[in-house]
Motif scaffolding. Sequence first.
Motif, PDB file in Angstrom:
ATOM      1  N   VAL A 145      -2.156  25.151  46.190  1.00  0.00           N
ATOM      2  CA  VAL A 145      -3.010  24.759  47.314  1.00  0.00           C
ATOM      3  C   VAL A 145      -3.495  23.327  47.106  1.00  0.00           C
ATOM      4  N   LYS A 146      -3.372  22.512  48.146  1.00  0.00           N
ATOM      5  CA  LYS A 146      -3.820  21.123  48.091  1.00  0.00           C
ATOM      6  C   LYS A 146      -5.161  21.006  48.811  1.00  0.00           C
ATOM      7  N   VAL A 147      -6.162  20.526  48.076  1.00  0.00           N
ATOM      8  CA  VAL A 147      -7.510  20.369  48.622  1.00  0.00           C
ATOM      9  C   VAL A 147      -7.831  18.881  48.703  1.00  0.00           C
ATOM     10  N   ALA A 148      -8.087  18.391  49.889  1.00  0.00           N
ATOM     11  CA  ALA A 148      -8.454  16.987  50.067  1.00  0.00           C
ATOM     12  C   ALA A 148      -9.954  16.823  49.866  1.00  0.00           C
ATOM     13  N   VAL A 149     -10.338  15.788  49.121  1.00  0.00           N
ATOM     14  CA  VAL A 149     -11.751  15.442  48.929  1.00  0.00           C
ATOM     15  C   VAL A 149     -11.986  14.120  49.638  1.00  0.00           C
ATOM     16  N   VAL A 150     -12.659  14.170  50.762  1.00  0.00           N
ATOM     17  CA  VAL A 150     -12.921  12.983  51.573  1.00  0.00           C
ATOM     18  C   VAL A 150     -14.284  12.445  51.166  1.00  0.00           C
ATOM     19  N   ASP A 151     -14.273  11.489  50.234  1.00  0.00           N
ATOM     20  CA  ASP A 151     -15.543  10.993  49.705  1.00  0.00           C
ATOM     21  C   ASP A 151     -15.311   9.627  49.053  1.00  0.00           C
ATOM     22  N   SER A 152     -15.684   9.480  47.791  1.00  0.00           N
ATOM     23  CA  SER A 152     -15.649   8.180  47.118  1.00  0.00           C
ATOM     24  C   SER A 152     -14.424   7.986  46.243  1.00  0.00           C
ATOM     25  N   GLY A 153     -13.413   8.842  46.393  1.00  0.00           N
ATOM     26  CA  GLY A 153     -12.271   8.822  45.503  1.00  0.00           C
ATOM     27  C   GLY A 153     -12.502   9.781  44.349  1.00  0.00           C
ATOM     28  N   VAL A 154     -11.519   9.926  43.475  1.00  0.00           N
ATOM     29  CA  VAL A 154     -11.623  10.814  42.314  1.00  0.00           C
ATOM     30  C   VAL A 154     -11.046  10.094  41.104  1.00  0.00           C
ATOM     31  N   ASP A 155     -11.766  10.118  39.990  1.00  0.00           N
ATOM     32  CA  ASP A 155     -11.319   9.473  38.760  1.00  0.00           C
ATOM     33  C   ASP A 155     -10.247  10.347  38.107  1.00  0.00           C
ATOM     34  N   LEU A 183      -6.406  16.093  46.430  1.00  0.00           N
ATOM     35  CA  LEU A 183      -5.928  14.917  47.149  1.00  0.00           C
ATOM     36  C   LEU A 183      -7.142  14.045  47.474  1.00  0.00           C
ATOM     37  N   PRO A 184      -7.373  12.969  46.722  1.00  0.00           N
ATOM     38  CA  PRO A 184      -8.559  12.138  46.966  1.00  0.00           C
ATOM     39  C   PRO A 184      -8.332  11.147  48.108  1.00  0.00           C
ATOM     40  N   VAL A 185      -9.263  11.125  49.050  1.00  0.00           N
ATOM     41  CA  VAL A 185      -9.213  10.170  50.160  1.00  0.00           C
ATOM     42  C   VAL A 185     -10.548   9.431  50.170  1.00  0.00           C
ATOM     43  N   ARG A 186     -10.519   8.156  49.768  1.00  0.00           N
ATOM     44  CA  ARG A 186     -11.759   7.387  49.670  1.00  0.00           C
ATOM     45  C   ARG A 186     -12.146   6.836  51.038  1.00  0.00           C
ATOM     46  N   VAL A 187     -13.401   7.104  51.414  1.00  0.00           N
ATOM     47  CA  VAL A 187     -13.921   6.572  52.675  1.00  0.00           C
ATOM     48  C   VAL A 187     -15.085   5.625  52.442  1.00  0.00           C
ATOM     49  N   VAL A 188     -15.561   5.537  51.191  1.00  0.00           N
ATOM     50  CA  VAL A 188     -16.707   4.689  50.883  1.00  0.00           C
ATOM     51  C   VAL A 188     -16.598   4.231  49.435  1.00  0.00           C
ATOM     52  N   ARG A 189     -17.002   2.999  49.172  1.00  0.00           N
ATOM     53  CA  ARG A 189     -17.000   2.470  47.806  1.00  0.00           C
ATOM     54  C   ARG A 189     -18.400   2.374  47.232  1.00  0.00           C
ATOM     55  N   GLY A 190     -19.380   2.250  48.058  1.00  0.00           N
ATOM     56  CA  GLY A 190     -20.772   2.180  47.614  1.00  0.00           C
ATOM     57  C   GLY A 190     -21.590   3.254  48.291  1.00  0.00           C
ATOM     58  N   ASP A 192     -13.162   4.551  59.466  1.00  0.00           N
ATOM     59  CA  ASP A 192     -12.606   4.978  58.180  1.00  0.00           C
ATOM     60  C   ASP A 192     -12.691   6.488  58.015  1.00  0.00           C
ATOM     61  N   ALA A 193     -13.830   7.057  58.378  1.00  0.00           N
ATOM     62  CA  ALA A 193     -14.008   8.503  58.245  1.00  0.00           C
ATOM     63  C   ALA A 193     -13.021   9.261  59.119  1.00  0.00           C
ATOM     64  N   ALA A 194     -12.843   8.782  60.352  1.00  0.00           N
ATOM     65  CA  ALA A 194     -11.896   9.432  61.254  1.00  0.00           C
ATOM     66  C   ALA A 194     -10.476   9.324  60.703  1.00  0.00           C
ATOM     67  N   ASN A 195     -10.126   8.156  60.216  1.00  0.00           N
ATOM     68  CA  ASN A 195      -8.794   7.950  59.654  1.00  0.00           C
ATOM     69  C   ASN A 195      -8.585   8.810  58.415  1.00  0.00           C
ATOM     70  N   ALA A 196      -9.612   8.972  57.590  1.00  0.00           N
ATOM     71  CA  ALA A 196      -9.497   9.740  56.351  1.00  0.00           C
ATOM     72  C   ALA A 196      -9.169  11.198  56.632  1.00  0.00           C
ATOM     73  N   ILE A 197      -9.802  11.783  57.627  1.00  0.00           N
ATOM     74  CA  ILE A 197      -9.542  13.185  57.970  1.00  0.00           C
ATOM     75  C   ILE A 197      -8.101  13.355  58.444  1.00  0.00           C
ATOM     76  N   ALA A 247     -12.383  19.078  52.035  1.00  0.00           N
ATOM     77  CA  ALA A 247     -13.803  19.050  51.684  1.00  0.00           C
ATOM     78  C   ALA A 247     -14.370  17.709  52.126  1.00  0.00           C
ATOM     79  N   VAL A 248     -15.267  17.723  53.089  1.00  0.00           N
ATOM     80  CA  VAL A 248     -15.816  16.506  53.671  1.00  0.00           C
ATOM     81  C   VAL A 248     -17.135  16.182  52.982  1.00  0.00           C
ATOM     82  N   GLY A 249     -17.209  15.023  52.336  1.00  0.00           N
ATOM     83  CA  GLY A 249     -18.417  14.623  51.623  1.00  0.00           C
ATOM     84  C   GLY A 249     -19.537  14.199  52.554  1.00  0.00           C
ATOM     85  N   SER A 250     -20.686  13.876  51.952  1.00  0.00           N
ATOM     86  CA  SER A 250     -21.889  13.576  52.741  1.00  0.00           C
ATOM     87  C   SER A 250     -21.862  12.198  53.380  1.00  0.00           C
TER      88      SER A 250
END
Length: 496
Positions: free
Chosen positions: A196-206, A264-271, A279-284, A296-299
């Motif tokens: 299962v692939k889970v996307a994390v739409v937030d600040s990226g993943v290390d 699957l990390p999708v970065r929408v914010v750096r700070g 960016d948020a719309a494109n990330a989804i 998983a949509v971050g805050s």
Amino acid sequence: MLAKRSILARLLAVATAGCVLMALTGPAVAKATNDPQPYVKFYVVAAQYQGQPESLTAIARRFLGSGERSAEIYHLNTGRVQPDGSRLTDPGRLKAGWQLVLPWDAAGEGVTYGQLPAGKRPTPSARPAGTAGPTPGAASPTPPPTPSPSRTGASPRPGGAGPKCTATTGSSSRSDWAQLRMAADSAWTLTRGNGVKVAVVDSGVDASVQQLSGRVAVGADVTVGNGRGDTDCLGSGTAMAGIIAGDSSVDGSPVGIAPDATILPVRVVRGSGAARPADAANAIEVAVSAGASVVAVGSHVDLGDPAVASSVATALDHDVLLVAGAPTKAVTPPSPAGRSGGGALLFTGGVGAGDQLAEQYVAGAVEVVAPGVDVASLGVGGGRAVSNTGTEFAVAFVAGQAALIRAAQPDLTAAQVKERIRGTADAIGTAPDAKYGSGMINPAASVSVAVDDRNQVASQQQGSTGAALAVILGIALLCGAGVVFGLRLRRRRFAG
């Protein structure tokens, strides 16, 4: 349902009365006995152990050989009133003098077998000689200094050097109450989220964090157009990924809900701050097009923005479950843009160990809740566990649960996965509740129930109730017939 329970109770009373009459007309009468308090293995918590505060994880590692077995100790003691009148709610916060009941195979200096002391408060000094721990009357060792919650470290990109960054999320203090409450390991005999692939739409993943090794895809950075998502300078995305798919086999780190899932990390914010709506719309849309079946949509993402809502509506036309934080202001939930509507959106609220809410959500907006206050997860630049608070971490727990369900039941649609999560949640108050929705998620129950939705769960419960009614009615008839036969036999004897 209440009417059926009433009928069930009445039939049970009739059956019991009939069987009691049969027993009384027989040659023997059972005597009531008062069972003494059972013998158990228990441990009296010390103020410190080897200079460190006591915790269930450390106790389980010491007496059971594995920190992961702390869940067993938690379940044996949660709800029990301790000698000081308090109760165990946070596995990372124990008080000296508490009596912890231990599993049967616990062994080591400090483990006592017998009846729990009653009427007095036991002290840590009442333990076998040679037990490691503070000596009564002696000064307690000074705990080591607590490191700063903010750290500067490298979050390198695989195959090359990454940017130096400062992670501002999390505290170095740690509590494992959330992972213990979830008890996800109870589901791992059936599924660990493999495939299962889970996307994390937030600040990226290390991706360099050892506990996430081999579990993080390259992803995308929509803030620069063509960047990678497998680095993280903020830390919230890495913490979410750790909750979803972290591996606890490394350095006793907190375990992920679905450790075999792919992130699957999708970065929408750096700070800090909100992501740009575009960016948020494109990330989804990137997450869905990349094949994520759980998002998983971050805050940092505002679902109330028209552009974001439009992308969510498009995503709902696919078989994707989007897990997002419950709104703190009134919003109109997006609907599928087309007619297929195979996807689903699940609004999640965060709670603490005492069921306190992480934020003030709109009344009635929360569909389920999950741990979101003082939650242990992974930090960037080394993977050391940190404690976090925020709705996005509750979102991560639910996303991990969804990965377990999708791996165990691949034929379920996203809408059915959502109903499975809601239908197996543990109610808080009256479900559905205006504050807690269907209640606290239960990962193990959600993969063990062999049904597709709550309607079938209800049918199964009704069938079980009907079977129970039939059994009890049969017992009542047998017992009643026995009583009648016995009375007739006695009358014949008297008449003779």
